[in-house]
Design an enzyme around this catalytic site. Sequence first.
Site, mmCIF file in Angstrom:
data_model
loop_
_atom_site.group_PDB
_atom_site.id
_atom_site.type_symbol
_atom_site.label_atom_id
_atom_site.label_comp_id
_atom_site.label_asym_id
_atom_site.label_seq_id
_atom_site.Cartn_x
_atom_site.Cartn_y
_atom_site.Cartn_z
ATOM 1 N N GLY A 12 1.084 -1.179 0.110
ATOM 2 C CA GLY A 12 0.039 -0.098 0.044
ATOM 3 C C GLY A 12 0.794 1.429 0.167
ATOM 4 N N ARG A 16 -3.196 8.052 3.919
ATOM 5 C CA ARG A 16 -3.404 8.767 4.852
ATOM 6 C C ARG A 16 -2.370 9.190 5.759
ATOM 7 N NH1 ARG A 16 -7.281 3.893 7.062
ATOM 8 N NH2 ARG A 16 -5.867 2.642 5.666
HETATM 9 C C1 UD1 Z 1 -7.064 -3.774 7.747
HETATM 10 C C2 UD1 Z 1 -8.147 -4.669 7.680
HETATM 11 C C3 UD1 Z 1 -8.885 -4.431 9.139
HETATM 12 C C4 UD1 Z 1 -8.084 -4.347 10.188
HETATM 13 C C5 UD1 Z 1 -7.026 -3.697 10.073
HETATM 14 C C6 UD1 Z 1 -5.757 -3.812 11.059
HETATM 15 C C7 UD1 Z 1 -8.684 -5.345 5.461
HETATM 16 C C8 UD1 Z 1 -9.777 -5.032 4.241
HETATM 17 N N1 UD1 Z 1 -9.149 -4.541 6.582
HETATM 18 O O1 UD1 Z 1 -7.516 -2.539 7.432
HETATM 19 O O2 UD1 Z 1 -10.083 -5.648 8.876
HETATM 20 O O3 UD1 Z 1 -9.033 -4.181 11.379
HETATM 21 O O4 UD1 Z 1 -6.175 -3.667 8.933
HETATM 22 O O5 UD1 Z 1 -4.974 -2.998 11.136
HETATM 23 O O6 UD1 Z 1 -7.856 -6.222 5.402
HETATM 24 N N2 UD1 Z 1 -2.105 -3.883 1.428
HETATM 25 C C9 UD1 Z 1 -1.554 -4.138 0.485
HETATM 26 N N3 UD1 Z 1 -2.014 -4.080 -0.576
HETATM 27 C C10 UD1 Z 1 -3.430 -3.781 -0.970
HETATM 28 C C11 UD1 Z 1 -3.991 -3.122 0.097
HETATM 29 C C12 UD1 Z 1 -3.098 -3.131 1.419
HETATM 30 O O7 UD1 Z 1 -0.301 -4.810 0.418
HETATM 31 O O8 UD1 Z 1 -3.989 -3.774 -2.054
HETATM 32 C C13 UD1 Z 1 -1.493 -3.677 2.512
HETATM 33 C C14 UD1 Z 1 -0.916 -2.300 3.169
HETATM 34 O O9 UD1 Z 1 0.220 -1.779 2.825
HETATM 35 C C15 UD1 Z 1 -1.014 -2.446 4.705
HETATM 36 C C16 UD1 Z 1 -1.899 -3.628 4.967
HETATM 37 O O10 UD1 Z 1 -1.841 -4.330 3.756
HETATM 38 O O11 UD1 Z 1 0.198 -2.631 5.192
HETATM 39 C C17 UD1 Z 1 -3.079 -3.296 5.531
HETATM 40 O O12 UD1 Z 1 -3.842 -2.422 4.387
HETATM 41 P P1 UD1 Z 1 -4.703 -0.914 5.080
HETATM 42 O O13 UD1 Z 1 -4.968 -0.303 3.974
HETATM 43 O O14 UD1 Z 1 -3.846 -0.394 6.154
HETATM 44 O O15 UD1 Z 1 -5.722 -1.993 5.679
HETATM 45 P P2 UD1 Z 1 -6.929 -1.109 6.922
HETATM 46 O O16 UD1 Z 1 -7.831 -0.308 6.548
HETATM 47 O O17 UD1 Z 1 -6.039 -0.699 8.150
HETATM 48 CA CA CA Z 2 -3.899 -0.507 8.393
#
Ligand code: UD1
Ligand code: CA
Length: 454
Positions: A12, A16
Amino acid sequence: MSKRFAVILAAGKGTRMKSDLYKVLHPVCGKAMVQHVVDQLKGCEVEKTIAVIGHGAELVKDRLGNDAEYVLQEEQLGTGHAVMQAESLLAGEKGTTVVLCGDTPLLTQDTINELLEYHETQGAKVTVLTAKAEDPTGYGRVLRDENEAVKRIVEHKDANTEERSVKEINTGTYCFDNEALFEALTHVNNDNVQGEYYLPDVIEILQKQGELIAAYQTPHFEETMGVNDRVALSEAEQFMQKRINKEHMKAGVGMIDPTSTYIQAGVEIGKDTLLYPGVVLEAGTVIGDQCVIGPHTEVKNSRIGNKTTVKQSVVHDSEVGSGVAIGPFAHIRPQSDISDDVRIGNFVEIKKTKMGQGSKASHLSYLGDAEIGDEVNVGCGSITVNYDGKNKHLTKIEDGAFIGCNSNLIAPVTVGEGAYVAAGSTITDDVPGEALAIARQRQTNKENYVKKDK
Ligand code: UD1
Ligand code: CA
């Protein structure tokens, strides 16, 4: 114990954070968030650690190096889509796959191991690590049925008011049966508020297939905190700092005020060393026993021996011996090598300079590009004139030499062993050992000058 694999989600951008630096590379106590996660995993006996990278892929790779294998998620379509990218490296493997987010830097290996062990003894297809949050805003909520069994996870943005009132959150850390994970992922869709493929949807899919779903609730919510913005980052920094300081204190380091003592990850400090308020010790620093550091001192990537004092000073990328006294208000710049029993006092700046044992520069000096022997005395206000506007030149001061106050040593130049330089001299030529060099105009006194003029 079955085989264990790990997938870390780190693709990601971290919108934010409002930053040019990719989210998982933001440091907490001087170490990138994703590196914290990888380092904790090292204590969990996993066979393969796979990082899913996308935004800033090359930088993340550079940071983690051989600590992980990499798969690229070209478009960030959600956490479920991210895990799918790891299939090429995990397809057909039997065992447990633990999935972690690269933005949960506080998670410890103890908690990850507890989760793994719980999952393995339950024989569940998935075990989600949950925690109770006082303010669960932003997290996915864990929804359980009347028998307390986990049904599914709903994202904050998709949740209704009742679901939002649930305090049990998804920490974003899970153990899966590896084969069940990739099978279930093929059924995940993006029919939700964010239009993303959510990894937590796998839980509902497996639940509906009648598989055993488990949840392991850790009492340590603060460990599971996900860092999405700068506010959370500063909170994570504080938690991590507390943890680091505690570990040092338990190992015998004294701290007058831990709340104002900032020690980055990986710093080593010997026992009975005392840290005063306002101390900042940055990565790569190793400090010996019985030192006194601070108040208000910054040491970065430097090694300091035993029984050395550093007060109100800055030391960067240098070596400092034992029994040395630095400060107050000294600046030791990179590539300096300060031997044992040296004294460096007020307003002395040292750069790329070697100072031999027992030598002193006690007041108001600049010593740059110099090789100073043992037992040398550099008088107040003396400087090396090391720069001619184009190049830097070397000043050598041999053992036992005495440099009088306010001297300029114009490099390249050597002051021989045991030689004296008279105060106020500007030395342009080498001084032989044991000689006295006087390089200043003789004083003329004009008798009765003032009276005559009147
Ligand atoms: C996510 C969880 C949520 C949980 C929270 C805990 C999902 C949909 N939601 O939300 O239930 O409570 O983490 O902290 O999983 N990432 C990728 N590729 C993507 C999207 C994200 O590698 O396409 C990685 C991001 O870099 C990050 C992690 O996954 O390190 C979590 O993604 P983020 O967007 O932060 O999820 P949250 O909205 O925090
Ligand atoms: Ca997160």
